[in-house]
Write a protein that holds these residues in place. Sequence first.
Motif, PDB file in Angstrom:
ATOM      1  N   VAL A   1      43.164  29.345  28.467  1.00 33.93           N
ATOM      2  CA  VAL A   1      44.310  29.821  29.239  1.00 33.93           C
ATOM      3  C   VAL A   1      45.049  28.691  29.950  1.00 33.93           C
ATOM      4  O   VAL A   1      46.251  28.790  30.209  1.00 33.93           O
ATOM      5  N   ALA A   2      44.363  27.580  30.244  1.00 42.29           N
ATOM      6  CA  ALA A   2      44.933  26.548  31.115  1.00 42.29           C
ATOM      7  C   ALA A   2      46.248  25.993  30.597  1.00 42.29           C
ATOM      8  O   ALA A   2      47.178  25.736  31.383  1.00 42.29           O
ATOM      9  N   HIS A   3      46.379  25.805  29.282  1.00 45.28           N
ATOM     10  CA  HIS A   3      47.614  25.228  28.743  1.00 45.28           C
ATOM     11  C   HIS A   3      48.809  26.135  29.012  1.00 45.28           C
ATOM     12  O   HIS A   3      49.948  25.687  29.032  1.00 45.28           O
ATOM     13  N   THR A   4      48.522  27.422  29.232  1.00 50.77           N
ATOM     14  CA  THR A   4      49.577  28.387  29.532  1.00 50.77           C
ATOM     15  C   THR A   4      50.330  27.993  30.796  1.00 50.77           C
ATOM     16  O   THR A   4      51.506  28.314  30.957  1.00 50.77           O
ATOM     17  N   PHE A   5      49.654  27.310  31.715  1.00 49.64           N
ATOM     18  CA  PHE A   5      50.246  26.970  33.006  1.00 49.64           C
ATOM     19  C   PHE A   5      50.483  25.468  33.152  1.00 49.64           C
ATOM     20  O   PHE A   5      50.526  24.953  34.265  1.00 49.64           O
ATOM     21  N   SER A   6      50.634  24.782  32.032  1.00 44.79           N
ATOM     22  CA  SER A   6      50.984  23.363  32.080  1.00 44.79           C
ATOM     23  C   SER A   6      52.385  23.204  32.658  1.00 44.79           C
ATOM     24  O   SER A   6      53.174  24.155  32.702  1.00 44.79           O
TER      25      SER A   6
ATOM     26  N   LEU B   1      52.667  35.386  27.432  1.00 49.03           N
ATOM     27  CA  LEU B   1      51.954  35.999  26.317  1.00 49.03           C
ATOM     28  C   LEU B   1      52.013  35.113  25.077  1.00 49.03           C
ATOM     29  O   LEU B   1      51.034  34.983  24.347  1.00 49.03           O
ATOM     30  N   ALA B   2      53.159  34.496  24.846  1.00 48.54           N
ATOM     31  CA  ALA B   2      53.264  33.570  23.712  1.00 48.54           C
ATOM     32  C   ALA B   2      52.273  32.424  23.868  1.00 48.54           C
ATOM     33  O   ALA B   2      51.626  32.002  22.902  1.00 48.54           O
ATOM     34  N   ARG B   3      52.157  31.906  25.085  1.00 45.74           N
ATOM     35  CA  ARG B   3      51.225  30.812  25.334  1.00 45.74           C
ATOM     36  C   ARG B   3      49.765  31.282  25.182  1.00 45.74           C
ATOM     37  O   ARG B   3      48.916  30.561  24.657  1.00 45.74           O
ATOM     38  N   LEU B   4      49.468  32.491  25.650  1.00 47.67           N
ATOM     39  CA  LEU B   4      48.116  33.018  25.498  1.00 47.67           C
ATOM     40  C   LEU B   4      47.775  33.211  24.023  1.00 47.67           C
ATOM     41  O   LEU B   4      46.642  32.960  23.591  1.00 47.67           O
ATOM     42  N   MET B   5      48.755  33.645  23.231  1.00 44.73           N
ATOM     43  CA  MET B   5      48.525  33.848  21.799  1.00 44.73           C
ATOM     44  C   MET B   5      48.282  32.518  21.074  1.00 44.73           C
ATOM     45  O   MET B   5      47.604  32.464  20.048  1.00 44.73           O
ATOM     46  N   GLU B   6      48.826  31.431  21.628  1.00 41.43           N
ATOM     47  CA  GLU B   6      48.631  30.111  21.031  1.00 41.43           C
ATOM     48  C   GLU B   6      47.296  29.481  21.426  1.00 41.43           C
ATOM     49  O   GLU B   6      46.796  28.581  20.755  1.00 41.43           O
TER      50      GLU B   6
ATOM     51  N   ARG C   1      42.406  40.474  20.086  1.00 40.13           N
ATOM     52  CA  ARG C   1      43.383  41.400  20.650  1.00 40.13           C
ATOM     53  C   ARG C   1      42.924  41.954  21.996  1.00 40.13           C
ATOM     54  O   ARG C   1      43.696  42.011  22.955  1.00 40.13           O
ATOM     55  N   GLU C   2      41.651  42.367  22.070  1.00 34.57           N
ATOM     56  CA  GLU C   2      41.151  42.950  23.309  1.00 34.57           C
ATOM     57  C   GLU C   2      41.126  41.925  24.427  1.00 34.57           C
ATOM     58  O   GLU C   2      41.519  42.199  25.567  1.00 34.57           O
ATOM     59  N   GLU C   3      40.668  40.715  24.107  1.00 41.96           N
ATOM     60  CA  GLU C   3      40.606  39.653  25.103  1.00 41.96           C
ATOM     61  C   GLU C   3      42.012  39.226  25.526  1.00 41.96           C
ATOM     62  O   GLU C   3      42.270  38.961  26.700  1.00 41.96           O
ATOM     63  N   LEU C   4      42.937  39.184  24.554  1.00 44.25           N
ATOM     64  CA  LEU C   4      44.326  38.859  24.861  1.00 44.25           C
ATOM     65  C   LEU C   4      44.913  39.881  25.831  1.00 44.25           C
ATOM     66  O   LEU C   4      45.595  39.532  26.802  1.00 44.25           O
ATOM     67  N   THR C   5      44.615  41.159  25.572  1.00 39.48           N
ATOM     68  CA  THR C   5      45.115  42.224  26.447  1.00 39.48           C
ATOM     69  C   THR C   5      44.512  42.104  27.843  1.00 39.48           C
ATOM     70  O   THR C   5      45.200  42.286  28.855  1.00 39.48           O
ATOM     71  N   ALA C   6      43.213  41.780  27.911  1.00 31.86           N
ATOM     72  CA  ALA C   6      42.557  41.619  29.209  1.00 31.86           C
ATOM     73  C   ALA C   6      43.169  40.472  30.000  1.00 31.86           C
ATOM     74  O   ALA C   6      43.385  40.585  31.219  1.00 31.86           O
ATOM     75  N   GLU C   7      43.479  39.366  29.339  1.00 34.92           N
ATOM     76  CA  GLU C   7      44.086  38.231  30.044  1.00 34.92           C
ATOM     77  C   GLU C   7      45.524  38.546  30.458  1.00 34.92           C
ATOM     78  O   GLU C   7      45.973  38.132  31.531  1.00 34.92           O
ATOM     79  N   ALA C   8      46.252  39.274  29.600  1.00 40.61           N
ATOM     80  CA  ALA C   8      47.606  39.681  29.978  1.00 40.61           C
ATOM     81  C   ALA C   8      47.565  40.612  31.186  1.00 40.61           C
ATOM     82  O   ALA C   8      48.417  40.539  32.078  1.00 40.61           O
ATOM     83  N   LEU C   9      46.568  41.491  31.217  1.00 41.00           N
ATOM     84  CA  LEU C   9      46.398  42.377  32.369  1.00 41.00           C
ATOM     85  C   LEU C   9      46.097  41.561  33.627  1.00 41.00           C
ATOM     86  O   LEU C   9      46.631  41.852  34.708  1.00 41.00           O
ATOM     87  N   THR C  10      45.266  40.540  33.497  1.00 37.14           N
ATOM     88  CA  THR C  10      44.972  39.663  34.634  1.00 37.14           C
ATOM     89  C   THR C  10      46.252  39.044  35.181  1.00 37.14           C
ATOM     90  O   THR C  10      46.460  38.979  36.399  1.00 37.14           O
ATOM     91  N   GLN C  11      47.129  38.584  34.273  1.00 35.91           N
ATOM     92  CA  GLN C  11      48.387  37.978  34.711  1.00 35.91           C
ATOM     93  C   GLN C  11      49.291  39.002  35.390  1.00 35.91           C
ATOM     94  O   GLN C  11      49.979  38.690  36.373  1.00 35.91           O
TER      95      GLN C  11
END
Length: 546
Positions: A130-135, A290-295, A306-316
């Motif tokens: 997830v960290a690169h998402t917030f570079s 979400l684009a960054r999380l998918m990458e 998919r499930e983990e992606l959804t969980a992280e999107a929910l966290t955001q």
Amino acid sequence: MSQSIFAFLLTPYTIPLLCVFYFLLPYLSKSHWIALPAPFPAAFTNLWLLYQCRRGRRFLAVHEAHQKHGKFVRIQPNHVSVADDAAIQAIYGHGNGFLKSDYYDAFVSIRRGLFNTRDRAEHTRKRKTVAHTFSAKSVGQFEQYIHANIELFVTQLRTICQNQTDPRSGYASIDALNWFNYLAFDIIGDLAFGAPFGMLAKGRDVAEVRKTPDSPPTYAPAIEVLNRRGEVSGTLGCLPGLKPYASYLPDAFFSKGLEAVQNLAGIAIARVNERLKPEVIENNTRVDLLARLMEGRDETGAHLGREELTAEALTQLIAGSDTTSNTSCALLYWVLRTPGVMEKLQKVIDEAVPEGVDVPSYAMLKDVLYIQYVIQETMRIHSTSALGLPRLIPPGNPPVDICGQTFYAGDVVSVPSYTIHRSPVIWGPDAESFVPDRWAPDRVTARQKAAFIPFSTGPRACVGRNVAEMELTCIVGAVFRNFEFVIEQDHPMETREGFLRKPLGLKSGLHSVGISRIRNWWSLLAHFQELTQFSDSHSHTNLKIG
């Protein structure tokens, strides 16, 4: 013998005795005792803290307990709150090996995400993904979505001013919290799911919900759902073993709260489902969260499922909505109730922003120090994360000394940020006052900087801090660039705590100052009058000399 036991089990005393035993179990099961003061009956049962959370006042109850008992207070049988800034690094810092406690189990819905993962190795894997998402590069690309929603926010408030202004007062009345909620949810919807929720456009709270990706859609008030979810999860976190049975409790707070947990997960499922449609993925050009999380990839090169992606999107969604709206509303309240602050804010914003620009960019505002002072002071005096985040000393860990007190494996410790942020010992005799200039470089001390923990600190600190600071800076610039406000309620702003401490509303008067900044026009007029007076005076002098 067996008949007598069976007869006992049928007595009316059975259920109360079982309840007493169950709720005293945390005390009875301890391998050692903590001889520290505690409000009754917190030393013996988790029910005291659960009750304070149910009332929405955990931060205040813990603060009052520290004022009465001192630095160390047991708030659960195995949980000690430490009101000392020297404990911050000891408890939350890098390298100490402490884990998140079972408090976080109550926040799991779809599956564990970065926020509620307790396993150290799993957290490292998720953070790497997830960290690169917030570079810095990613955060810069997010501004376009933040800016577009703030523009709509300004437009909608101007429309309210045009249509609802009371001619007697010159102000239109709004609940500022509602509009900050709409703005924060639309921004995080845009960032985390590819499109805003549409709350600003509709002027109301509504979101699509799907229990599974293939379920038919239903609709729910997302802000209300998030509030309920935070309150029930924060309460059940005090006794996570109660979660599977909480819906059967006679208090509707629990059944409605657990329904909100499901609905909030359903909002994330619905939005991710829409974003992952093949035709959407194929044509996507967005550079959002979400684009960054998918990458993102972990150390094995694997993407999030998919499930983990959804969980992280929910966290955001959770992390990026309530925090922003709560802080924005609190900032407006404290700015308005503190003489001179709004005028100074408007002045520095006007000086930094070119004429004709209504919604300033982050680049225009990021170096305006007074804006940062106001934001920092708001996060200090209104800690939206006000509770002490609990950390577990893991099994097998040797005894640990924290501020002169020895703790052992299995103990839970925390530092109450509300209490630390209002400590006169740290902040001086005006700790209860809103003083933005305390953050000026020649005034703020190294101790104060270290004691300021609105985003927590250490390896489990908020990864989205840079996004939050950019968003708040842009909101402050737009709000005070375009509007004048007054408080229209005759009582202090009330708050209630779930996981976060949130305002319950802020009745405000709103007045648009227009595109060309009326204040600037008046400043020019005043300057012209000064020049005229000087010219007249100079002419009179010349006449006298002549």
